[in-house]
Design a protein around this motif. Structure first.
Motif, PDB file in Angstrom:
ATOM      1  N   ALA A  21      51.687 -26.015  30.076  1.00 25.20           N
ATOM      2  CA  ALA A  21      51.413 -27.303  30.720  1.00 25.20           C
ATOM      3  C   ALA A  21      50.844 -27.103  32.126  1.00 25.20           C
ATOM      4  O   ALA A  21      49.860 -27.749  32.508  1.00 25.20           O
ATOM      5  CB  ALA A  21      52.682 -28.142  30.779  1.00 25.20           C
ATOM      6  N   LEU A  22      51.445 -26.182  32.888  1.00 18.53           N
ATOM      7  CA  LEU A  22      51.004 -25.965  34.266  1.00 18.53           C
ATOM      8  C   LEU A  22      49.682 -25.207  34.335  1.00 18.53           C
ATOM      9  O   LEU A  22      48.907 -25.392  35.283  1.00 18.53           O
ATOM     10  CB  LEU A  22      52.078 -25.206  35.053  1.00 18.53           C
ATOM     11  CG  LEU A  22      53.389 -25.953  35.312  1.00 18.53           C
ATOM     12  CD1 LEU A  22      54.366 -25.056  36.062  1.00 18.53           C
ATOM     13  CD2 LEU A  22      53.141 -27.226  36.114  1.00 18.53           C
ATOM     14  N   SER A  23      49.410 -24.356  33.347  1.00 18.22           N
ATOM     15  CA  SER A  23      48.173 -23.563  33.380  1.00 18.22           C
ATOM     16  C   SER A  23      46.936 -24.458  33.379  1.00 18.22           C
ATOM     17  O   SER A  23      45.895 -24.102  33.936  1.00 18.22           O
ATOM     18  CB  SER A  23      48.120 -22.579  32.216  1.00 18.22           C
ATOM     19  OG  SER A  23      48.034 -23.248  30.976  1.00 18.22           O
ATOM     20  N   GLY A  24      47.054 -25.625  32.771  1.00 14.28           N
ATOM     21  CA  GLY A  24      45.931 -26.543  32.744  1.00 14.28           C
ATOM     22  C   GLY A  24      45.676 -27.247  34.072  1.00 14.28           C
ATOM     23  O   GLY A  24      44.657 -27.922  34.236  1.00 14.28           O
ATOM     24  N   LYS A  25      46.590 -27.077  35.008  1.00 16.78           N
ATOM     25  CA  LYS A  25      46.455 -27.730  36.317  1.00 16.78           C
ATOM     26  C   LYS A  25      45.938 -26.786  37.404  1.00 16.78           C
ATOM     27  O   LYS A  25      45.719 -27.203  38.536  1.00 16.78           O
ATOM     28  CB  LYS A  25      47.802 -28.318  36.746  1.00 16.78           C
ATOM     29  CG  LYS A  25      48.324 -29.383  35.797  1.00 16.78           C
ATOM     30  CD  LYS A  25      49.649 -29.963  36.283  1.00 16.78           C
ATOM     31  CE  LYS A  25      50.152 -31.050  35.328  1.00 16.78           C
ATOM     32  NZ  LYS A  25      51.415 -31.649  35.808  1.00 16.78           N
ATOM     33  N   VAL A  26      45.748 -25.510  37.059  1.00 15.62           N
ATOM     34  CA  VAL A  26      45.260 -24.538  38.037  1.00 15.62           C
ATOM     35  C   VAL A  26      43.808 -24.853  38.408  1.00 15.62           C
ATOM     36  O   VAL A  26      42.972 -25.091  37.538  1.00 15.62           O
ATOM     37  CB  VAL A  26      45.359 -23.103  37.484  1.00 15.62           C
ATOM     38  CG1 VAL A  26      44.716 -22.099  38.434  1.00 15.62           C
ATOM     39  CG2 VAL A  26      46.822 -22.734  37.243  1.00 15.62           C
TER      40      VAL A  26
END
Length: 223
Positions: A21-26
């Protein structure tokens, strides 16, 4: 986001879901402005305790400003690729403790040079929504060609056909470090900042100091 607001997963399945989920916000993009304060962070371990250290410096003069050390209980096992779930709480506590908020943080760990692009620098960069850089002593993933022997020379770190970082020589004829952007900075800027923070040692000074205190406190706790 402060550390108190974060619920850290305590098992691999929840951690894996959160990583994706967080990897898509980098966001990998050039720095919006040059930093005035740079922090270096690292962690050490003693039993179930995690020692989080944040060391703040003015940039580019590298005048030392402040050191913060915090200790938290570890609730996550050591699993390669999931370092942030073991160290993250203590490191964020140390960052939160700084009197002056840094403009950029350098981590003794990986940024996007990670199997799914979310090393500890990227992970905490997204949580804090601020520029972060990973500067690791060893490689986690990827391949590279031999680096030139002079300070400032570097070789692209490649993974699945993409450049995910740089193998950077920070001192003449000394082992290189593995630099990767974490969040809200690009590779060019990451290399420049790491070199700008490196003086007579292999590691950038803020990270070197954080590493020193993490190791020292661990030794003191063992005595």
């Amino acid at each position: 986001m402060r550390h108190e607001a974060i619920k850290w997963p305590e098992n691999i399945e929840d951690a894996r879901h959160l990583q994706y989920a967080l990897s898509g916000k980098v966001k990998i993009a050039p720095l919006v402005k040059d930093p005035v304060y740079v922090a270096g962070v690292d962690a050490g371990f003693f039993g179930t305790s995690v020692i989080g250290v944040a060391c703040l410096y003015e940039y580019p003069g590298l005048n030392h400003s402040e050191d913060i050390i915090k200790i938290a209980e570890s609730r996550f096992p050591y699993i390669p690729g999931y370092l942030s779930f073991r160290e993250g709480r203590a490191i964020m506590m140390a960052i939160d403790g700084l009197k002056i908020k840094p403009d950029l943080i350098i981590f003794d760990g990986q940024g996007i040079a990670h199997p799914i692009g979310l090393g500890i620098a990227s992970h905490i960069g997204v949580l804090l929504d601020m520029p972060t850089i990973g500067c690791a002593k060893s490689k986690l993933i990827g391949n590279y060609k031999e680096v030139g022997a002079k300070k400032g020379q570097w070789s692209p770190l490649m993974y699945k056909g993409k450049v995910i970082g740089a193998v950077l020589r920070t001192r003449d004829n000394v082992k290189p470090v593995f630099v990767s952007p974490g969040h809200r900075i690009d590779l060019k800027g990451s290399i420049e900042i790491v070199l700008g923070c490196t003086d007579k040692y292999r590691l950038p000074e803020p990270v070197r100091r954080a590493d020193f205190f993490a190791r020292k406190l661990k030794r003191d706790m063992i005595k």
